[in-house]
Design an enzyme around this catalytic site. Structure first.
Site, short mmCIF file in Angstrom:
data_model
loop_
_atom_site.label_atom_id
_atom_site.label_comp_id
_atom_site.label_asym_id
_atom_site.label_seq_id
_atom_site.Cartn_x
_atom_site.Cartn_y
_atom_site.Cartn_z
N GLY A 68 0.85 -1.18 0.00
CA GLY A 68 0.00 0.00 0.00
C GLY A 68 0.89 1.23 0.00
O GLY A 68 2.09 1.14 -0.30
N ALA A 92 2.21 2.79 2.39
CA ALA A 92 3.34 2.71 3.32
C ALA A 92 4.48 1.88 2.73
O ALA A 92 5.64 2.31 2.74
CB ALA A 92 2.87 2.10 4.65
N GLU A 105 -13.12 18.47 5.32
CA GLU A 105 -13.67 17.26 5.94
C GLU A 105 -13.92 17.52 7.41
O GLU A 105 -13.37 18.47 8.00
CB GLU A 105 -12.70 16.08 5.78
CG GLU A 105 -12.83 15.41 4.43
CD GLU A 105 -12.00 14.14 4.31
OE1 GLU A 105 -11.18 13.87 5.20
OE2 GLU A 105 -12.19 13.42 3.32
N HIS A 125 -16.01 3.99 10.61
CA HIS A 125 -16.44 5.05 9.71
C HIS A 125 -17.95 5.15 9.81
O HIS A 125 -18.66 4.14 9.73
CB HIS A 125 -16.04 4.74 8.26
CG HIS A 125 -16.13 5.95 7.38
ND1 HIS A 125 -17.33 6.46 6.96
CD2 HIS A 125 -15.18 6.77 6.88
CE1 HIS A 125 -17.10 7.55 6.23
NE2 HIS A 125 -15.80 7.75 6.17
N HIS A 182 -13.01 0.67 10.25
CA HIS A 182 -12.41 1.41 9.14
C HIS A 182 -10.90 1.60 9.30
O HIS A 182 -10.16 1.49 8.34
CB HIS A 182 -13.10 2.78 9.09
CG HIS A 182 -12.68 3.63 7.96
ND1 HIS A 182 -12.85 3.26 6.64
CD2 HIS A 182 -12.09 4.87 7.93
CE1 HIS A 182 -12.41 4.23 5.85
NE2 HIS A 182 -11.91 5.20 6.61
N ARG A 195 -8.32 8.99 14.74
CA ARG A 195 -7.60 9.57 13.60
C ARG A 195 -8.40 10.71 12.98
O ARG A 195 -9.60 10.58 12.74
CB ARG A 195 -7.37 8.49 12.55
CG ARG A 195 -6.73 8.98 11.28
CD ARG A 195 -6.65 7.85 10.28
NE ARG A 195 -7.95 7.44 9.82
CZ ARG A 195 -8.38 7.57 8.58
NH1 ARG A 195 -7.60 8.10 7.66
NH2 ARG A 195 -9.58 7.15 8.22
N SER A 253 -4.09 9.56 7.34
CA SER A 253 -3.33 8.30 7.37
C SER A 253 -2.44 8.13 6.15
O SER A 253 -1.31 7.64 6.29
CB SER A 253 -4.26 7.10 7.53
OG SER A 253 -5.41 7.27 6.79
C1 FAD Z 1 -12.54 2.78 2.03
C2 FAD Z 1 -11.41 3.54 2.66
C3 FAD Z 1 -11.29 4.90 2.46
C4 FAD Z 1 -10.23 5.60 3.05
N1 FAD Z 1 -10.08 6.95 2.78
C5 FAD Z 1 -8.97 7.58 3.25
C6 FAD Z 1 -8.69 8.92 2.86
O1 FAD Z 1 -9.42 9.54 2.11
N2 FAD Z 1 -7.56 9.50 3.34
C7 FAD Z 1 -6.69 8.85 4.18
O2 FAD Z 1 -5.67 9.44 4.60
N3 FAD Z 1 -6.94 7.58 4.56
C8 FAD Z 1 -8.04 6.94 4.09
N4 FAD Z 1 -8.27 5.64 4.46
C9 FAD Z 1 -7.27 4.96 5.29
C10 FAD Z 1 -6.06 4.65 4.42
O3 FAD Z 1 -6.48 4.26 3.13
C11 FAD Z 1 -5.24 3.55 5.03
O4 FAD Z 1 -5.01 3.78 6.39
C12 FAD Z 1 -3.89 3.47 4.34
O5 FAD Z 1 -4.07 3.35 2.95
C13 FAD Z 1 -3.10 2.31 4.89
O6 FAD Z 1 -1.97 2.15 4.08
P1 FAD Z 1 -1.00 0.95 4.38
O7 FAD Z 1 0.01 0.99 3.31
O8 FAD Z 1 -0.60 0.98 5.79
O9 FAD Z 1 -1.96 -0.35 4.21
P2 FAD Z 1 -2.70 -0.90 2.91
O10 FAD Z 1 -2.88 0.13 1.89
O11 FAD Z 1 -3.93 -1.60 3.39
O12 FAD Z 1 -1.69 -1.99 2.35
C14 FAD Z 1 -1.43 -3.16 3.09
C15 FAD Z 1 -0.57 -4.08 2.24
O13 FAD Z 1 -0.13 -5.17 3.04
C16 FAD Z 1 -0.34 -6.39 2.34
N5 FAD Z 1 -0.50 -7.45 3.34
C17 FAD Z 1 -1.39 -7.54 4.36
N6 FAD Z 1 -1.18 -8.68 5.04
C18 FAD Z 1 -0.14 -9.31 4.44
C19 FAD Z 1 0.53 -10.52 4.68
N7 FAD Z 1 0.20 -11.36 5.70
N8 FAD Z 1 1.52 -10.87 3.84
C20 FAD Z 1 1.89 -10.07 2.81
N9 FAD Z 1 1.30 -8.89 2.55
C21 FAD Z 1 0.29 -8.53 3.36
C22 FAD Z 1 -1.59 -6.13 1.51
O14 FAD Z 1 -1.68 -7.05 0.45
C23 FAD Z 1 -1.29 -4.70 1.05
O15 FAD Z 1 -0.41 -4.73 -0.05
C24 FAD Z 1 -9.32 4.93 3.89
C25 FAD Z 1 -9.46 3.56 4.11
C26 FAD Z 1 -10.49 2.86 3.50
C27 FAD Z 1 -10.61 1.39 3.74
#
Ligand code: FAD
Length: 508
Positions: free
Chosen positions: A18, A20, A118, A233, A337, A372, A377
């Site tokens: 994602g 991050a 927002e 949410h 959420h 949050r 995020s």
């Molecule tokens: C519908 C929705 C709308 C949102 N809107 C907003 C917004 O407008 N603005 C904002 O700031 N935030 C928003 N958020 C929150 C934000 O999207 C997330 O907090 C953020 O994208 C998290 O990023 P991340 O990279 O930590 O995780 P993610 O983007 O969820 O990525 C996680 C990654 O880890 C991988 N993974 C998980 N488990 C494993 C495993 N066991 N082995 C290997 N890989 C694994 C997944 O495949 C994925 O690639 C929203 C969230 C949702 C669900």
């Protein structure tokens, strides 16, 4: 060079693709990175679903200090002020970094970035792309950049656990693919596995958001913080889909209101009304539903007519559900959420275990506190990625002796057990909690965890933390303890996934 041929002494493993994981991998270049992800690039992330946007103090009436103040207010006493300010200060530069990577943010006719409003933001500061397709647009730009970076290689595999040497330092990952476990040694591991929403029956998160990275960190002995804080949410679209599609809060920022089936305003008499903080609105809706009401987001009229242009993602989701928002109100309910709690990290994203870093939703950096602030995020992950890269660059390669452990037998999560767990989390560890329901969840999850369910072990950590916090704060609402105690973090130290929690409280 193939993934397995790469020397562990120079390899960094980033788990998760994602915002991050991708941003961290890019910031680590030209250092060799293996990006381990459960699904192919561009799929299975919360990032790709983000609608509202990215908060950044870009407006002429705005300043990072004002953004930090709003973040602190939302965090309900548990946001770290220095973290809030540093992340807010980084915001404008990070937007420029994304623009340089080719992210096409929405702009005003004069070329300035279009800034949305927002809930709980005191200024218009939400930077967005293609209306409400910010996450998809940002994800696509990051994926393109990763694919064009020769030092990053991608491996589609599931994280199972972490390799540790005799001193406990993390020395790589244990992954699984097609039911077979294998080791991938490395000099440093960054967990970027996202949140835990899929542990709940009602969620906006992708199915893979089961907290596997969180559990792996816990089992490796990393300190975890504030696990009880799960944000619900308020306006997931209640149209029978799992995961639930989201109606972004920006809709209320643009004038949509919450009504019941009789047309009465749901948030009447509640401070902040329709633009109150997320937890307040989620509880308002939850309580209306508990009284037997049906709750709708009303965007009828001009906003509904403009929706296909301004909010194309929500418009498409409504169309799929057979709802025309110009003439019909959208049925909504709260859904799990975002996880504010996570692996405790310092200002450089370091966990308490040498060799292990965490970024994004799986981490607890001190930014989000008990609640949050919307659109903070994506920003948090973008802000910590360069610091993590820098700190890995400075860290010495681990020198401890290997502690080879036998490879585990891979047992997929049983679908019926997972459905049970999701029901338990929804009923007992949801928007409104009390000792009786939390104790029931702990007992049931302990049993399921003992029978080998990893999802139950993760849910159990959250339920225990919620039971232990005997107050209501931010997103954690205890009907039996509606008041507040002095603000304190709950830091839980290790291996509690399999043993009774060792609780340690630290002043906020
Ligand atoms: C519908 C929705 C709308 C949102 N809107 C907003 C917004 O407008 N603005 C904002 O700031 N935030 C928003 N958020 C929150 C934000 O999207 C997330 O907090 C953020 O994208 C998290 O990023 P991340 O990279 O930590 O995780 P993610 O983007 O969820 O990525 C996680 C990654 O880890 C991988 N993974 C998980 N488990 C494993 C495993 N066991 N082995 C290997 N890989 C694994 C997944 O495949 C994925 O690639 C929203 C969230 C949702 C669900």
């Amino acid at each position: 060079m193939s993934i397995f041929a790469r020397s562990p002494s120079d390899r960094v493993i980033v788990v998760g693709a994602g915002v991050a994981g991708l941003a961290t991998a890019l910031r680590l270049a030209p250092r060799a990175v293996t990006l381990v992800t459960a699904a192919p690039l561009g799929i299975g992330t919360a990032t790709g679903w983000a609608q509202g946007g990215i908060a950044a103090a870009m407006g002429s009436d705005d300043a990072p200090s004002l953004h930090a103040d709003d973040t602190l207010a939302a965090g309900a006493g548990l946001t770290e002020p220095d973290v809030a300010l540093r992340v807010a200060e980084a915001g404008p530069g990070l937007i420029e970094w994304l623009v340089a990577l080719g992210t096409g943010f929405d702009r005003e006719p004069d070329g300035a970035l279009a800034l949305g409003l927002e809930a709980a933001h005191s200024r218009r500061r939400i930077v967005r792309a293609r209306g409400d397709s910010t996450g998809r647009t940002v994800l696509d730009a990051l994926v393109r950049a990763v694919q064009a970076t020769p030092s990053i290689e991608t491996l589609v595999a599931g994280l199972h656990g972490l390799m540790q040497d005799a001193d406990g330092s993390v020395r790589g990952v244990v992954c699984e693919r097609d039911g077979v476990a294998f080791r991938l040694p490395a000099r440093a591991v960054v967990l970027a596995t996202g949140g835990v929403g899929a542990l709940y029956a009602s969620t906006t998160n992708p199915r893979g958001a089961l907290g596997r990275g969180l559990l792996a960190g816990a089992r490796a002995g990393a300190a975890l913080r504030d696990l009880e804080f799960v944000q619900f949410h308020p306006t997931a679209i209640a149209a029978g889909r799992d995961p639930m599609p989201l109606a972004t809060e920006a809709l209320r920022g643009e004038g949509a209101t919450l009504i019941d089936e009789l047309g009465a305003p749901v948030m009447a008499g509640i401070e902040g009304g329709d633009l109150a903080p997320r937890d307040v609105v989620a509880r308002g809706i939850f309580q209306a539903l508990a009284r037997g009401r049906t709750v709708y987001l009303d965007a009828r009229g001009r906003l509904g007519e403009r929706m296909p242009r301004r909010f194309p993602t929500v418009a498409a989701l409504c169309a799929e559900a057979g709802i025309d928002p110009a003439v019909q109100p959208i049925p909504v309910r709260p859904a799990a959420h975002y996880h504010m709690g996570g692996i405790l990290v310092d200002e450089a994203g370091r966990s308490t275990v040498p060799g292990l870093w965490a970024c994004g939703e799986v981490s607890s950096s001190g930014l989000h506190g008990a609640n949050r602030l919307a659109s903070n995020s994506l920003l948090e992950a973008l802000a910590f990625a360069p610091r993590i890269a820098e700190s890995i660059g400075d860290a010495p390669a681990p020198a401890g002796a290997d502690r080879p452990a036998p490879l585990p037998e891979i047992r997929p999560e049983d679908a019926a057990v997972l459905a049970d767990i999701r029901g338990i989390m929804e009923r007992c560890v949801g928007v409104v909690r009390d000792a009786a329901s939390l104790s029931q969840a702990v007992a049931q999850l302990t049993d399921l965890s003992a029978r080998g369910s990893e999802a139950a072990a993760t849910g159990l950590m959250i339920a225990r933390a919620a039971l232990d916090r005997r107050e209501s704060r931010g997103a954690h609402w205890r009907s039996d303890f509606p008041g507040q105690l002095p603000a304190r973090h709950a830091v839980v130290t290790p291996a509690l996934a399999d043993a009774p929690a060792l609780q340690e409280l630290t002043d906020a």
